[in-house]
Motif scaffolding. Structure first.
Motif, PDB file in Angstrom:
ATOM      1  N   ASP A  74       6.982   1.616  39.555  1.00 38.99           N
ATOM      2  CA  ASP A  74       5.894   1.052  40.415  1.00 38.99           C
ATOM      3  C   ASP A  74       5.209   1.888  41.505  1.00 38.99           C
ATOM      4  O   ASP A  74       3.939   1.577  41.792  1.00 38.99           O
ATOM      5  CB  ASP A  74       6.678  -0.111  41.195  1.00 38.99           C
ATOM      6  CG  ASP A  74       7.134  -1.151  40.481  1.00 38.99           C
ATOM      7  OD1 ASP A  74       6.593  -1.527  39.339  1.00 38.99           O
ATOM      8  OD2 ASP A  74       8.123  -2.064  40.815  1.00 38.99           O
ATOM      9  N   ARG A  84       0.386   0.527  34.084  1.00 44.10           N
ATOM     10  CA  ARG A  84       1.112  -0.530  33.440  1.00 44.10           C
ATOM     11  C   ARG A  84       0.615  -1.315  32.471  1.00 44.10           C
ATOM     12  O   ARG A  84      -0.572  -1.752  32.645  1.00 44.10           O
ATOM     13  CB  ARG A  84       1.868  -1.462  34.692  1.00 44.10           C
ATOM     14  CG  ARG A  84       2.826  -2.536  34.014  1.00 44.10           C
ATOM     15  CD  ARG A  84       3.259  -3.554  35.063  1.00 44.10           C
ATOM     16  NE  ARG A  84       3.784  -4.700  34.488  1.00 44.10           N
ATOM     17  CZ  ARG A  84       5.050  -4.778  34.736  1.00 44.10           C
ATOM     18  NH1 ARG A  84       5.841  -3.659  35.349  1.00 44.10           N
ATOM     19  NH2 ARG A  84       5.908  -5.879  34.118  1.00 44.10           N
ATOM     20  N   PHE A  91       5.144   1.035  30.305  1.00 45.94           N
ATOM     21  CA  PHE A  91       4.325   2.328  31.349  1.00 45.94           C
ATOM     22  C   PHE A  91       3.774   3.247  30.394  1.00 45.94           C
ATOM     23  O   PHE A  91       4.362   3.586  29.593  1.00 45.94           O
ATOM     24  CB  PHE A  91       5.082   2.389  32.427  1.00 45.94           C
ATOM     25  CG  PHE A  91       5.621   1.679  33.267  1.00 45.94           C
ATOM     26  CD1 PHE A  91       4.806   1.291  34.434  1.00 45.94           C
ATOM     27  CD2 PHE A  91       6.560   0.974  32.956  1.00 45.94           C
ATOM     28  CE1 PHE A  91       5.338   0.162  35.409  1.00 45.94           C
ATOM     29  CE2 PHE A  91       7.078  -0.156  33.836  1.00 45.94           C
ATOM     30  CZ  PHE A  91       6.536  -0.612  35.003  1.00 45.94           C
TER      31      PHE A  91
END
Length: 153
Positions: A74, A84, A91
């Protein structure tokens, strides 16, 4: 296609570019972050946090929690070190960290390979449509699914 140019990196150059981009955003480049980035960069198709955690656990000889990997991924997405792939919950490393633009991802339904193209006419029109609808900080996420050239032949 837009005339946008960016430098693609690979290998040690990619790791160095990622480290520079992350520290340039005021974040630390830790051993675990480097390990997650290197593992993600090793994959030619989008990788899940679970795949990365499993591979790192085997390589390190101790369990690496998927939640730890998710937090790092993230951070990488927020700082433009990774992208993403929403439809796959996976990913893909950004081979040009520090270069901010909206990518259109082409994802093969057969082999899973994902590539990107830049077309600011498309993403610019989407940002404008979002702003016209009253949204701020619009970030287009565009994924096209089909068969790559290899699988189509």
């Amino acid at each position: 296609m837009s005339g946008h140019s960016h430098q693609e990196h690979s290998g040690e150059d990619l790791l160095a570019a990622a480290q520079n981009a992350l520290t340039g955003n005021g974040e630390q480049w830790t051993g675990m972050r480097e390990a997650v980035f290197a593992e993600l960069a090793r994959h030619e198709i989008p990788a899940s946090a679970y795949d990365i955690a499993d591979n790192l656990s085997q390589a390190r000889g101790k369990r690496v929690a998927p939640n730890t990997v998710y937090r790092i991924l993230d951070l990488f997405v927020r700082t433009n070190l990774a992208n993403r792939i929403e439809s796959a919950n996976a990913f893909l490393v950004n081979t040009h960290p520090g270069c901010h633009h909206d990518c259109i991802f082409l994802i093969c339904d057969d082999c899973g390979k994902a590539t990107h193209l830049d077309d600011e006419r498309v993403t610019g029109a989407l940002r404008e449509a979002g702003r016209d609808a009253g949204f701020a900080d619009v970030r287009p996420v565009v994924e096209l699914r089909g068969l790559c050239e290899d699988c189509a032949n």
